[in-house]
Write an enzyme that holds these catalytic residues in place. Sequence first.
Site, PDB file in Angstrom:
ATOM      1  CD  GLU A 153     -29.867  54.298  36.151  1.00  0.00           C
ATOM      2  OE1 GLU A 153     -29.654  54.545  37.176  1.00  0.00           O
ATOM      3  OE2 GLU A 153     -30.531  54.629  35.257  1.00  0.00           O
TER       4      GLU A 153
HETATM    5  C1  LIG Z   1     -26.885  57.667  26.460  1.00  0.00           C
HETATM    6  C2  LIG Z   1     -26.811  58.355  27.853  1.00  0.00           C
HETATM    7  C3  LIG Z   1     -28.251  57.902  28.764  1.00  0.00           C
HETATM    8  C4  LIG Z   1     -28.304  58.706  29.825  1.00  0.00           C
HETATM    9  N1  LIG Z   1     -29.789  58.376  30.559  1.00  0.00           N
HETATM   10  C5  LIG Z   1     -29.934  59.223  31.419  1.00  0.00           C
HETATM   11  C6  LIG Z   1     -31.263  59.279  32.057  1.00  0.00           C
HETATM   12  O1  LIG Z   1     -32.020  58.568  31.543  1.00  0.00           O
HETATM   13  N2  LIG Z   1     -31.609  60.051  32.830  1.00  0.00           N
HETATM   14  C7  LIG Z   1     -30.599  60.654  33.542  1.00  0.00           C
HETATM   15  O2  LIG Z   1     -30.726  61.554  34.490  1.00  0.00           O
HETATM   16  N3  LIG Z   1     -29.193  60.630  33.319  1.00  0.00           N
HETATM   17  C8  LIG Z   1     -29.171  59.804  32.241  1.00  0.00           C
HETATM   18  N4  LIG Z   1     -27.448  59.866  31.718  1.00  0.00           N
HETATM   19  C9  LIG Z   1     -26.666  60.595  32.443  1.00  0.00           C
HETATM   20  C10 LIG Z   1     -25.728  59.494  33.151  1.00  0.00           C
HETATM   21  O3  LIG Z   1     -26.359  59.061  34.364  1.00  0.00           O
HETATM   22  C11 LIG Z   1     -24.564  60.418  33.815  1.00  0.00           C
HETATM   23  O4  LIG Z   1     -23.624  60.575  32.376  1.00  0.00           O
HETATM   24  C12 LIG Z   1     -23.565  59.797  34.618  1.00  0.00           C
HETATM   25  O5  LIG Z   1     -24.344  59.608  35.781  1.00  0.00           O
HETATM   26  C13 LIG Z   1     -22.356  60.468  34.818  1.00  0.00           C
HETATM   27  O6  LIG Z   1     -22.452  61.656  34.939  1.00  0.00           O
HETATM   28  P1  LIG Z   1     -21.529  62.794  34.132  1.00  0.00           P
HETATM   29  O7  LIG Z   1     -21.787  62.514  32.745  1.00  0.00           O
HETATM   30  O8  LIG Z   1     -21.829  64.300  34.352  1.00  0.00           O
HETATM   31  O9  LIG Z   1     -20.054  62.627  34.669  1.00  0.00           O
HETATM   32  P2  LIG Z   1     -19.269  63.078  35.988  1.00  0.00           P
HETATM   33  O10 LIG Z   1     -20.156  62.929  37.164  1.00  0.00           O
HETATM   34  O11 LIG Z   1     -18.663  64.486  35.719  1.00  0.00           O
HETATM   35  O12 LIG Z   1     -18.157  62.055  36.213  1.00  0.00           O
HETATM   36  C14 LIG Z   1     -16.781  62.103  35.475  1.00  0.00           C
HETATM   37  C15 LIG Z   1     -16.056  60.928  35.859  1.00  0.00           C
HETATM   38  O13 LIG Z   1     -15.414  61.364  36.996  1.00  0.00           O
HETATM   39  C16 LIG Z   1     -15.725  60.346  37.846  1.00  0.00           C
HETATM   40  N5  LIG Z   1     -16.191  60.857  39.322  1.00  0.00           N
HETATM   41  C17 LIG Z   1     -17.079  61.667  39.561  1.00  0.00           C
HETATM   42  N6  LIG Z   1     -17.336  62.138  40.828  1.00  0.00           N
HETATM   43  C18 LIG Z   1     -16.266  61.246  41.499  1.00  0.00           C
HETATM   44  C19 LIG Z   1     -16.094  61.049  42.913  1.00  0.00           C
HETATM   45  N7  LIG Z   1     -16.520  61.438  43.847  1.00  0.00           N
HETATM   46  N8  LIG Z   1     -15.197  59.833  43.057  1.00  0.00           N
HETATM   47  C20 LIG Z   1     -14.422  59.417  42.245  1.00  0.00           C
HETATM   48  N9  LIG Z   1     -14.721  59.570  41.055  1.00  0.00           N
HETATM   49  C21 LIG Z   1     -15.727  60.445  40.669  1.00  0.00           C
HETATM   50  C22 LIG Z   1     -17.031  59.306  37.489  1.00  0.00           C
HETATM   51  O14 LIG Z   1     -16.627  58.089  37.613  1.00  0.00           O
HETATM   52  C23 LIG Z   1     -16.549  59.609  35.877  1.00  0.00           C
HETATM   53  O15 LIG Z   1     -15.932  58.679  35.415  1.00  0.00           O
HETATM   54  C24 LIG Z   1     -27.307  59.178  30.415  1.00  0.00           C
HETATM   55  C25 LIG Z   1     -26.261  59.562  29.785  1.00  0.00           C
HETATM   56  C26 LIG Z   1     -25.972  58.982  28.801  1.00  0.00           C
HETATM   57  C27 LIG Z   1     -24.543  59.398  27.990  1.00  0.00           C
END
Ligand SMILES: Cc1cc2nc3c(=O)[nH]c(=O)nc-3n(C[C@H](O)[C@H](O)[C@H](O)COP(=O)(O)OP(=O)(O)OC[C@H]3O[C@@H](n4cnc5c(N)ncnc54)[C@H](O)[C@@H]3O)c2cc1C
Length: 593
Positions: free
Chosen positions: A438
């Site tokens: 989220e």
């Molecule tokens: C168990 C689980 C359940 C989930 N359930 C759902 C679901 O039901 N539906 C769904 O759609 N998704 C779901 N997700 C996905 C989850 O919402 C994403 O993993 C999350 O939003 C982060 O995206 P990412 O993993 O691609 O990380 P990234 O976006 O690659 O981010 C990596 C890191 O970089 C930082 N970062 C990225 N951009 C910036 C910025 N502009 N400025 C500063 N810092 C930044 C972030 O804070 C993070 O620490 C789930 C994930 C897990 C692990």
Amino acid sequence: MPIYKAPLEDVNFLLNDVFQIDRYDNLPGFSDASADVREAILGEAAKLSEEVLQPLNRVGDLEGCVRHDDNSVTTPKGFKAAFKQVAEGGWLGLSVPTEYGGQGLPITLSQTVTEFQCSANMAFSMYGGLTVGALLVHGTPEQKAMYVPKMVAGEWTGTMNLTEPQCGTDLGLLRTKAVKQGDGSYKITGTKIFISAGEHDLTDNIIHLVLARIEGAPAGIKGVSLFVVPKFLVNADGSLGQRNGVTCGSIEHKMGIHGNSTCVMNYDAATGWLIGEENKGMQGMFVMMNEARLGVAVQGLAQSEVAYQNAAAYARDRLQGRALSGVKAPDKPADPIIVHPDVRRTLLTIRSFNEAARAMVVWTSLKSDVAHRSSDPKDRQAADDHMGLMTPIMKGFLTETGFANAVQAQQMYGGHGYIAEQGMEQFVRDARIAMIYEGANGIQALDLVGRKLPRDGGRAVMAFFGEIGAFAKEHGGDEAMKPFVAPLSNALGHLQQATTWLMQNAMMKPDNAGAAATDYMHLFGLVTLGYMWAKMAKVANDKIASDGASPYLTTKLVTGRFFMERVLPATTTHLARIQSGSATIMELAADAF
Ligand SMILES: Cc1cc2nc3c(=O)[nH]c(=O)nc-3n(C[C@H](O)[C@H](O)[C@H](O)COP(=O)(O)OP(=O)(O)OC[C@H]3O[C@@H](n4cnc5c(N)ncnc54)[C@H](O)[C@@H]3O)c2cc1C
């Protein structure tokens, strides 16, 4: 075997005494939630959580979910029967409008029930996390009638499909595509990852809400639309039709919440229908995400609460060493570890967070009720301002502290906390995800500093400062309130200085905002909890003055004083970090890391 007891006395104190929920009787649904009704509902919710959901928590963790060759997914033993019980009890639609089969009761009440269920079994509670918000706000009357009642009844569940392999935080990167068909439907093709409850055996149908880009739409976030894509197409009479082209490609093996299926979802020309307008998908998604963020905030509190309850019970029981001030249990070979100041410090740190965080959830949920149900536009706006400001703070601060608390509670067990049998390491593993999904917590902090703070000329934050300032002025002269009002005023001063610093230093230099964001979120969260403690202390003092002391009220005041003395002073550190700016943080070249 871990224990869990729903904190009913604490919830009743908040609803009846601190926030006096009966004062909101003019709002729809509130008169149906009189004190007796609330007590009955919360009592039943506690029983369900303690007796049905909690015993399945470890089973879910050990068994996890299993995907089969036909793409179906089986949930852990006992989940299906428990979900049926939850659905039949009407728990899924507690605060959903009655016209869609819900009970129309206050959101404040349903959030409390959510806390109980999340403490008892976080992975299970996620299956019923309704995703009807976007449908209710942006769906057509036909879409609402077709999907919402079945989801409220627990016959179908819902999912949110945002994430793709190359697209997490930055949703503008998404590639899933939608092609318009002659009949007004769309064919959706693409891969979504990490989808919670994407496939399971609990219900006959699963309603996926999916972000996709319509062919020819602009690049980036401005070209994203929201679609409803059911696993089984639904006939006009509401019966289930043909299987749609959406399948679970695999389930993730992950750190925690093993009982919840986290799926890779493949959309292969699946039939979907637009929700809201073309290219305005984020509007619908935000309705859902804001609801979900508050739900995730509650997960942080809930894991902290259940971890605390177990750690406190263990500390009363575990015999090691003797008290520094002299033997306390001469009949035993050693004193229970609860005699040691460091153990007490740890337990009070967690407890003083839990009780104030619960108050913060009730406070904000009441605002949510006002924002959705009041007939007075001014009240609605003020409540909406509060919700906008508090949502990122609650999501980021409550989940980060909730996880830290689960670790601290685990520490109370020494090596036994690291051993799976005691259940403490499961709380740690389960709590961890709440900081990530989220919107990762760093993003919540940026949302607070970059969007919520300056919105409408800072109207929401000024109202927040005004309310706390007025409280401090009103009660500052009250001797019994001095241990609360003085530290609160000091902490509020730090928050105001930090806000001024951001206004003066972050507009021209955005890196200053980015570097300050997480500390600012924590500073804001701490001040909010401090305010919650001051409010609770005032009510506790008044009750003691009128009805006499009780163990509950005395414990409340001691716990509150601990927070003011030991936790709130962290605002000084956060302010100093914020004011140090971004120069050092940004100095190193990327390849120096
Ligand atoms: C168990 C689980 C359940 C989930 N359930 C759902 C679901 O039901 N539906 C769904 O759609 N998704 C779901 N997700 C996905 C989850 O919402 C994403 O993993 C999350 O939003 C982060 O995206 P990412 O993993 O691609 O990380 P990234 O976006 O690659 O981010 C990596 C890191 O970089 C930082 N970062 C990225 N951009 C910036 C910025 N502009 N400025 C500063 N810092 C930044 C972030 O804070 C993070 O620490 C789930 C994930 C897990 C692990």
